[in-house]
Write an enzyme that holds these catalytic residues in place. Structure first.
Site, PDB file in Angstrom:
ATOM      1  N   LYS A   1      -4.305 -15.375  -0.830  1.00 28.08           N
ATOM      2  CA  LYS A   1      -3.666 -16.803  -0.719  1.00 28.08           C
ATOM      3  C   LYS A   1      -3.007 -17.085   0.710  1.00 28.08           C
ATOM      4  CE  LYS A   1      -2.032 -18.595  -4.829  1.00 28.08           C
ATOM      5  NZ  LYS A   1      -1.119 -18.632  -5.966  1.00 28.08           N
TER       6      LYS A   1
ATOM      7  N   ASP B   1      -0.473 -25.487  -6.124  1.00 24.98           N
ATOM      8  CA  ASP B   1       0.563 -24.865  -7.016  1.00 24.98           C
ATOM      9  C   ASP B   1       1.585 -25.766  -7.361  1.00 24.98           C
ATOM     10  OD1 ASP B   1      -0.873 -22.274  -7.563  1.00 24.98           O
ATOM     11  OD2 ASP B   1       0.075 -21.355  -5.974  1.00 24.98           O
TER      12      ASP B   1
END
Ligand code: NAP
Length: 275
Positions: free
Chosen positions: A68, A105
Site C-alpha cells: 500500500k 479506506d
C-alpha cells in the site's frame, strides 16, 4: 487479452482477500462484462506487475499489504487523500497509459459509519481512536475531514500516536495506552483500529466503564463480525457498527471507475461476501 475489462487485488499473502467475492458479486448483480481476480505479488515484483497488468487488459487493481505504501512510487498521479494518508489501495490504469493511485479506506470507513448509524453526527463531540497503525492513518484523516472537533488517540506504542499528531495536527490529543479508557468519558465516536479482538489475536482489554451510552462505536476488525469490543458497547446501549461495511464501501469507487457502474452496498452484498 480479452475484450472485457479485468481488475483484481494484489498483495502477499492474498488468498484470504474477500475482494474477489465482493467485486464478483457486483459484476454479476449488474450483469457487467468483466473479471476480478486475486493476484499474489511479492515485494520485488511490484513494479514489473504494475507495468504488465495494463498490457493484459487490466483497468485497475486494489492493493493490500504489503504494497500500500510502495505502490505510490510507481504512480503518475496520486489523489490528495492518498498523498495525505501516504498509502494507496485503489489503482487505475488510465487509457493514456498513466497510473492513478487513490486511497478509499477513509471513504469506506465514513460511508460504513453513516450507513450503520444514520444519526451519527461527527461534530457532536470528540472521537476516541484506539490504535495508530496503517488503518488508523486513513481513519484519522477521514474523521478530521468529517468535522470531528477533537481526536483522542491512544496506541500501545505511544511514539506512533505522537507521529500521527505531528503529521495531522493539533486537533489530535495523545493519551497513554494505560489510560486509554479515560478517552471514553467525552467521546461520542469511538473506534477500534487495533488488531485486538481479531480471531487469533489478543483480546481488547481496555477498560470501557466510562463509555457513554450515546456514543456511536465501531470496530474495523471484522473477524468475528461481533467483536467483544462491540458487544461491550452494545451492552452499554451504544449504537454499534461492525467493520465489514468498511471493506465493502472502500471497494465502491474502484468498481465504479473500472466497470462504469456505481455499486450499492446492501444486505445482499454482505451476504455474498460472507458466503
Ligand atoms: P497495523 O498497521 O499492523 O496496526 C496494528 C495496530 O494494532 C497498532 O496500533 C498496534 O499497536 C495495535 N496492536 C497490535 N497488537 C497489540 C497489542 N497486543 N496491544 C495493543 N495494541 C496492539 O495494522 P492495520 O493495517 O492498521 O490493521 C489493524 C486491524 O484493522 C487489522 O485487524 C486489520 O485486519 C483491520 N482492518 C480492517 C479494515 C476494514 O476494511 N474493515 C481495513 C484495514 C484494516 P502498536 O503500534 O503498539 O504495535
Amino acid at each position: 487479452m480479452t475484450d472485457f475489462p479485468h481488475a483484481g487485488v494484489i498483495g502477499n499473502p492474498i488468498s484470504h482477500s474477500l475482494s474477489p467475492k465482493l467485486h464478483g458479486h457486483w459484476l454479476k448483480q449488474y450483469g457487467l462484462p468483466g473479471s476480478y481476480t486475486a493476484i499474489q505479488v511479492v515485494e520485488d515484483a511490484l513494479e514489473a506487475t504494475l507495468r504488465a497488468l495494463p498490457e493484459q487488459g487490466f483497468v485497475g487493481i486494489n492493493v493490500t499489504i504489503p504494497h500500500k505504501v510502495n505502490v505510490l512510487r510507481f504512480a503518475d498521479q496520486v489523489t490528495d487523500r492518498a498523498t495525505l494518508i501516504g498509502a494507496a489501495n485503489t489503482i487505475t490504469f488510465k487509457q493514456d497509459g498513466t497510473i492513478l493511485a487513490d486511497n478509499t479506506d477513509g471513504y469506506g470507513f465514513i460511508s460504513n459509519l453513516r450507513q450503520g448509524a444514520p444519526h451519527w453526527d461527527a461534530k457532536l463531540g470528540p472521537a476516541a481512536v484506539f490504535g495508530a497503525g496503517g488503518a488508523a492513518r486513513a481513519i484519522i484523516v477521514a474523521l478530521a475531514n468529517a468535522g470531528v472537533p477533537e481526536i483522542l488517540l491512544s496506541n500501545r506504542t505511544r511514539p506512533k500516536a505522537e507521529a500521527l499528531k505531528a503529521e495531522f495536527g493539533t486537533r489530535i490529543h495523545v493519551v497513554d495506552w494505560v489510560q486509554a479508557g479515560t478517552m471514553l468519558e467525552t467521546a461520542t465516536t469511538v473506534v477500534n483500529t487495533t488488531s485486538l479482538g481479531m480471531a487469533g489475536a489478543q483480546p481488547f482489554r481496555v477498560d470501557m466503564d466510562n463509555l457513554r451510552p450515546d456514543a456511536v462505536v465501531t470496530d474495523i476488525v471484522y473477524t468475528p463480525l461481533q467483536t467483544e469490543f462491540l458487544k461491550t458497547a452494545a451492552a452499554k446501549g451504544c449504537v454499534t457498527v461492525d467493520g465489514l461495511g468498511m471493506l465493502l464501501h472502500q471497494g465502491v469507487p474502484g468498481f465504479e471507475r473500472w466497470f462504469g457502474q456505481r455499486p450499492v452496498v446492501d444486505d445482499a452484498t454482505r451476504a455474498a461476501v460472507l458466503a
